[in-house]
Design a protein around this motif. Structure first.
Motif, PDB file in Angstrom:
ATOM      1  N   LEU A   1       5.206  -7.922  -0.418  1.00  0.00           N
ATOM      2  CA  LEU A   1       3.775  -7.621  -0.248  1.00  0.00           C
ATOM      3  C   LEU A   1       3.520  -6.123  -0.374  1.00  0.00           C
ATOM      4  CD1 LEU A   1       2.975  -9.991   2.732  1.00  0.00           C
ATOM      5  CD2 LEU A   1       2.197 -10.262   0.389  1.00  0.00           C
ATOM      6  N   LYS A   2       4.398  -5.326   0.231  1.00  0.00           N
ATOM      7  CA  LYS A   2       4.255  -3.868   0.193  1.00  0.00           C
ATOM      8  C   LYS A   2       4.360  -3.351  -1.240  1.00  0.00           C
ATOM      9  CE  LYS A   2       5.822  -0.144   3.122  1.00  0.00           C
ATOM     10  NZ  LYS A   2       6.870   0.298   4.035  1.00  0.00           N
ATOM     11  N   ALA A   3       5.348  -3.871  -1.998  1.00  0.00           N
ATOM     12  CA  ALA A   3       5.548  -3.434  -3.380  1.00  0.00           C
ATOM     13  C   ALA A   3       4.368  -3.819  -4.272  1.00  0.00           C
ATOM     14  CB  ALA A   3       6.840  -4.028  -3.931  1.00  0.00           C
ATOM     15  N   ALA A   4       3.715  -4.941  -3.947  1.00  0.00           N
ATOM     16  CA  ALA A   4       2.567  -5.390  -4.742  1.00  0.00           C
ATOM     17  C   ALA A   4       1.265  -4.747  -4.269  1.00  0.00           C
ATOM     18  CB  ALA A   4       2.450  -6.903  -4.681  1.00  0.00           C
ATOM     19  N   GLY A   5       1.329  -4.023  -3.160  1.00  0.00           N
ATOM     20  CA  GLY A   5       0.131  -3.341  -2.654  1.00  0.00           C
ATOM     21  C   GLY A   5      -0.828  -4.272  -1.934  1.00  0.00           C
ATOM     22  N   VAL A   6      -0.278  -5.248  -1.199  1.00  0.00           N
ATOM     23  CA  VAL A   6      -1.105  -6.191  -0.449  1.00  0.00           C
ATOM     24  C   VAL A   6      -0.823  -6.004   1.035  1.00  0.00           C
ATOM     25  CG1 VAL A   6      -1.644  -8.630  -0.065  1.00  0.00           C
ATOM     26  CG2 VAL A   6      -0.983  -7.863  -2.331  1.00  0.00           C
ATOM     27  N   ASN A   7      -1.869  -5.889   1.825  1.00  0.00           N
ATOM     28  CA  ASN A   7      -1.739  -5.773   3.272  1.00  0.00           C
ATOM     29  C   ASN A   7      -1.309  -7.129   3.827  1.00  0.00           C
ATOM     30  OD1 ASN A   7      -2.130  -5.574   6.025  1.00  0.00           O
ATOM     31  ND2 ASN A   7      -4.022  -4.404   5.853  1.00  0.00           N
ATOM     32  N   LYS A   8      -0.358  -7.139   4.771  1.00  0.00           N
ATOM     33  CA  LYS A   8       0.169  -8.412   5.279  1.00  0.00           C
ATOM     34  C   LYS A   8      -0.895  -9.239   6.003  1.00  0.00           C
ATOM     35  CE  LYS A   8       2.232  -6.483   9.469  1.00  0.00           C
ATOM     36  NZ  LYS A   8       3.467  -6.256  10.202  1.00  0.00           N
ATOM     37  N   LYS A   9      -1.851  -8.586   6.641  1.00  0.00           N
ATOM     38  CA  LYS A   9      -2.922  -9.313   7.328  1.00  0.00           C
ATOM     39  C   LYS A   9      -3.953  -9.824   6.326  1.00  0.00           C
ATOM     40  CE  LYS A   9      -2.363  -7.445  11.794  1.00  0.00           C
ATOM     41  NZ  LYS A   9      -2.008  -8.201  12.887  1.00  0.00           N
ATOM     42  N   GLN A  10      -4.204  -9.044   5.288  1.00  0.00           N
ATOM     43  CA  GLN A  10      -5.175  -9.442   4.267  1.00  0.00           C
ATOM     44  C   GLN A  10      -4.609 -10.579   3.407  1.00  0.00           C
ATOM     45  OE1 GLN A  10      -5.645  -6.879   0.950  1.00  0.00           O
ATOM     46  NE2 GLN A  10      -7.715  -7.586   0.485  1.00  0.00           N
ATOM     47  N   ALA A  11      -3.283 -10.626   3.245  1.00  0.00           N
ATOM     48  CA  ALA A  11      -2.633 -11.614   2.375  1.00  0.00           C
ATOM     49  C   ALA A  11      -3.021 -13.037   2.759  1.00  0.00           C
ATOM     50  CB  ALA A  11      -1.119 -11.436   2.423  1.00  0.00           C
ATOM     51  N   ARG A  12      -2.972 -13.364   4.048  1.00  0.00           N
ATOM     52  CA  ARG A  12      -3.319 -14.717   4.489  1.00  0.00           C
ATOM     53  C   ARG A  12      -4.777 -15.043   4.190  1.00  0.00           C
ATOM     54  NH1 ARG A  12      -1.525 -18.680   5.096  1.00  0.00           N
ATOM     55  NH2 ARG A  12      -2.236 -19.360   7.100  1.00  0.00           N
ATOM     56  N   SER A  13      -5.647 -14.047   4.275  1.00  0.00           N
ATOM     57  CA  SER A  13      -7.077 -14.298   4.064  1.00  0.00           C
ATOM     58  C   SER A  13      -7.425 -14.498   2.594  1.00  0.00           C
ATOM     59  CB  SER A  13      -7.908 -13.159   4.653  1.00  0.00           C
ATOM     60  OG  SER A  13      -7.723 -11.991   3.890  1.00  0.00           O
ATOM     61  N   ILE A  14      -6.547 -14.066   1.676  1.00  0.00           N
ATOM     62  CA  ILE A  14      -6.827 -14.258   0.246  1.00  0.00           C
ATOM     63  C   ILE A  14      -5.917 -15.319  -0.371  1.00  0.00           C
ATOM     64  CG2 ILE A  14      -7.858 -11.990  -0.124  1.00  0.00           C
ATOM     65  CD1 ILE A  14      -5.220 -11.066  -1.351  1.00  0.00           C
TER      66      ILE A  14
END
Length: 173
Positions: free
Chosen positions: A38-51
């Motif tokens: 997630l970090k390498a792709a530039g996605v926040n771990k909390k935001q990931a579940r919401s999208i």
């Protein structure tokens, strides 16, 4: 619950290899993306579940290739994702444009399904060198070398201590 149910394909899952020697050539959907992916792709771990991205904080990346494959999968998902604003009148930074929202359609079926890549096995002519080698003989030699390594070391040590006349010299204390 982010409102993404099984009817609409569920969450985006990572590509992972099956476990045992028999199956590890195959890939399948994993439980969730690692925090490193997630970090390498530039996605926040909390935001990931919401999208609609599954997250598994316990999973570890054991190979650089697997990490890169899943980062590419996340980036492709993000590029395809059309994020509607919560309030139409006040769109936020990551939300899509009204033009993108007009052409958006609901995805049916699995989200970015995982495809098996066939192994590159093509027929070729056996060379003369391969013909003259015997796999059985090679394995037998390796097994014999493994078995006799200790005795050969002992004999080499005794030969070094030997004075050349076949008589062992006594060790000095």
């Amino acid at each position: 619950s982010s409102g993404i149910n099984a009817e609409y394909g569920g969450l985006l899952r990572p590509v992972v290899h099956c476990q045992t020697i028999r199956y590890n050539a195959k890939v399948r959907a994993g439980r969730g993306f690692t925090l490193d992916e997630l970090k390498a792709a530039g996605v926040n771990k909390k935001q990931a579940r919401s999208i609609g991205i599954a997250v598994d904080h316990r999973r570890k990346n054991r190979s650089q290739e697997g990490l890169q494959a899943n980062v590419l999968r996340l980036k492709e998902y993000k590029s395809r994702l059309i994020l509607f604003p919560r309030k139409k009148s006040q769109p936020k930074k990551g939300d899509s444009t009204p033009a993108e929202m007009e052409v958006a359609t609901q995805l049916r079926g699995p989200v970015m399904p995982i495809k098996q890549t066939p192994a590159d096995t093509s027929a070729r002519v056996i060379t003369a060198e391969e013909k003259k080698q015997s796999a059985f003989q090679t394995m037998r030699m390796y097994r014999a070398n493994e078995r006799l390594v200790g005795i050969r070391e002992k004999r080499a040590k005794e030969a070094a201590e030997d004075d050349g006349l076949g008589v062992k010299t006594k060790k000095k204390k």
